[in-house]
Enzyme design. Structure first.
Site, PDB file in Angstrom:
ATOM      1  N   SER A  50      54.262  26.760  34.768  1.00  0.00           N
ATOM      2  CA  SER A  50      54.542  27.890  33.887  1.00  0.00           C
ATOM      3  C   SER A  50      55.127  27.404  32.557  1.00  0.00           C
ATOM      4  O   SER A  50      54.454  26.664  31.837  1.00  0.00           O
ATOM      5  CB  SER A  50      55.454  28.876  34.616  1.00  0.00           C
ATOM      6  OG  SER A  50      55.456  30.103  33.963  1.00  0.00           O
ATOM      7  N   ASP A  63      47.982  35.880  40.034  1.00  0.00           N
ATOM      8  CA  ASP A  63      49.265  35.633  39.355  1.00  0.00           C
ATOM      9  C   ASP A  63      49.529  36.787  38.381  1.00  0.00           C
ATOM     10  O   ASP A  63      48.765  37.003  37.440  1.00  0.00           O
ATOM     11  CB  ASP A  63      49.115  34.289  38.620  1.00  0.00           C
ATOM     12  CG  ASP A  63      50.335  33.875  37.840  1.00  0.00           C
ATOM     13  OD1 ASP A  63      51.126  34.739  37.454  1.00  0.00           O
ATOM     14  OD2 ASP A  63      50.467  32.654  37.611  1.00  0.00           O
ATOM     15  N   HIS A  87      52.060  33.245  41.437  1.00  0.00           N
ATOM     16  CA  HIS A  87      52.756  32.365  40.487  1.00  0.00           C
ATOM     17  C   HIS A  87      53.852  31.528  41.157  1.00  0.00           C
ATOM     18  O   HIS A  87      54.535  30.773  40.497  1.00  0.00           O
ATOM     19  CB  HIS A  87      53.393  33.263  39.407  1.00  0.00           C
ATOM     20  CG  HIS A  87      53.807  32.535  38.156  1.00  0.00           C
ATOM     21  ND1 HIS A  87      52.904  32.020  37.246  1.00  0.00           N
ATOM     22  CD2 HIS A  87      55.039  32.241  37.645  1.00  0.00           C
ATOM     23  CE1 HIS A  87      53.559  31.452  36.241  1.00  0.00           C
ATOM     24  NE2 HIS A  87      54.855  31.567  36.454  1.00  0.00           N
TER      25      HIS A  87
END
Ligand SMILES: N[C@@H](CCC(=O)N[C@@H](CS)C(=O)NCC(=O)O)C(=O)O
Length: 279
Positions: free
Chosen positions: A147, A224, A259
Site C-alpha cells: 500500500s 480490495d 487489502h
C-alpha cells in the site's frame, strides 16, 4: 548504535527488533531484522509497510520468515513515520502524520522532521550495515512493500537506479498525485506546488526511469476496497511502465483477495522467490 529490543528464533533464523536514535528523523525509531540460518553474507530485502503500521505488522502477519530462511535472505522492516516528536495535529488522522510518513522528505516547515525517504534509503541501510557486519551483503538489496509502502518501494527503486536489484509491491498506491491519500499527504508534506510531487509519484517516475532494466512484480487483490475507491490506481503505473523499455512489470490481479495481511501472506513466498532470482 542500535539496541536489541527482542529476539525470537524463527525457522532456524532469528527475528529481532532493534531501536536506535535516528539523526535524520530526530527521534528514537524501532526496526525489525530477520536473519536466516547460516553465516552469510546474505542479500537484503526491505519491506515497507502501509498506513497505520509499525515495524511489527509484517513481522507478525507477513509470513516471510520461512521463505526468507529457505532462500537465505535478510529481511528488514522499518517503521512508517517518525515517532514521538509531537507535531501539532500529527495524531489527528490515520492517513497523515504518525504512521503515515509516505516515504517522502517533507519540505513544508511544520513537517520538516518527516524525512522517511532519506531514512529508509540512506540512514537505516548504514545503521544496518554496521549492525549486521558480515551477515549482510549490502551490495545486494531489493525492496518491497504494501500500500503506502508499495508506493515507497516503487519510488525508492526508480529514484535510485542500481541500488536495488528488483522491486515488488502488494496493493501499492501507484499514482499518489491522483488519489485522495496521496493528495492529502503530498500537499501536507510537500506543499501546494504539484511540480514537486512528481519526484515521489511512481507513475510519473515510470515515464522517466532510465537506469538499468528494473524487474517489477505487483500483486493486487481484486476485491480490495481501496482499489475500488480509487486510492491505488495500478492501471496508471502499468500504462506508464508499458511505454518504458527499462521497466519489466508483471502485474497480477488476484481474484477475491482484499487489502489485508491475509492477502500479503498468501503471496509473500512468490515475492521472496522473485527477489531471490536477481541477487
Ligand atoms: N483505518 C484502517 C485501515 C488502514 C489500513 O488498511 N492500513 C493497511 C495499510 S494501508 C494496514 O496494513 N493496516 C494494518 C494491518 O492490517 O495490520 C486501520 O486503521 O487499520
Amino acid at each position: 548504535m542500535a539496541q536489541e529490543v527482542s529476539s525470537n528464533k524463527s525457522f532456524g533464523g532469528v527475528q529481532k527488533v532493534y531501536s536506535h536514535e535516528s539523526k535524520v528523523l530526530g527521534c528514537s525509531m524501532k526496526f525489525a531484522v530477520y536473519t536466516p540460518p547460516g553465516d552469510g553474507p546474505f542479500p537484503v530485502l526491505w519491506f515497507l509497510s502501509g498506513l497505520t503500521c509499525t515495524e511489527a505488522n509484517c513481522v507478525q502477519k507477513g509470513s516471510f520468515q520461512q521463505s526468507a530462511a529457505a532462500q537465505g535472505i535478510v529481511v528488514i522492516c522499518p517503521d512508517t513515520s517518525p515517532r514521538g516528536i509531537d507535531i501539532e495535529g500529527d495524531n489527528d488522522s490515520w492517513d497523515f502524520g504518525t504512521g503515515a510518513g509516505f516515504y517522502v522528505n517533507a519540505t513544508e516547515e511544520k513537517w520538516k522532521p518527516y524525512r522517511m525517504y532519506e531514512y529508509v534509503t540512506e540512514e537505516l541501510p548504514s545503521v544496518c550495515a554496521a549492525l549486521l557486519g558480515d551477515k549482510a551483503n549490502m551490495a545486494k538489496q531489493s525492496i518491497t512493500g504494501h500500500s503506502m509502502g508499495g508506493h515507497g518501494a516503487l519510488i525508492c527503486a526508480m529514484k535510485n537506479p542500481s541500488k536495488y536489484q528488483s522491486v515488488s509491491a502488494f496493493s501499492p498506491i501507484c499514482a499518489p498525485m491522483n488519489c485522495p491519500w496521496g493528495q492529502k499527504a503530498f500537499s501536507g508534506y510537500l506543499g501546494e506546488d504539484k511540480s514537486t510531487w512528481e519526484a515521489y509519484d511512481a507513475s510519473k517516475l515510470a515515464e522517466k526511469y532510465s537506469g538499468p532494466k528494473l524487474k517489477v512484480l505487483i500483486d493486487q487483490g481484486s476485491v480490495d476496497d481501496f482499489l475500488i475507491k480509487g486510492q491505488l490506481l495500478p492501471e496508471q503505473f502499468v500504462a506508464a511502465a508499458l511505454k518504458n523499455d527499462q521497466l519489466e512489470v508483471e502485474y497480477r490481479l488476484q481474484e477475491g483477495y482484499d487489502h489485508s495481511y491475509f492477502f500479503i501472506s498468501s503471496f509473500m513466498k512468490d515475492h521472496i522467490e522473485f527477489h531471490a532470482k536477481f541477487f
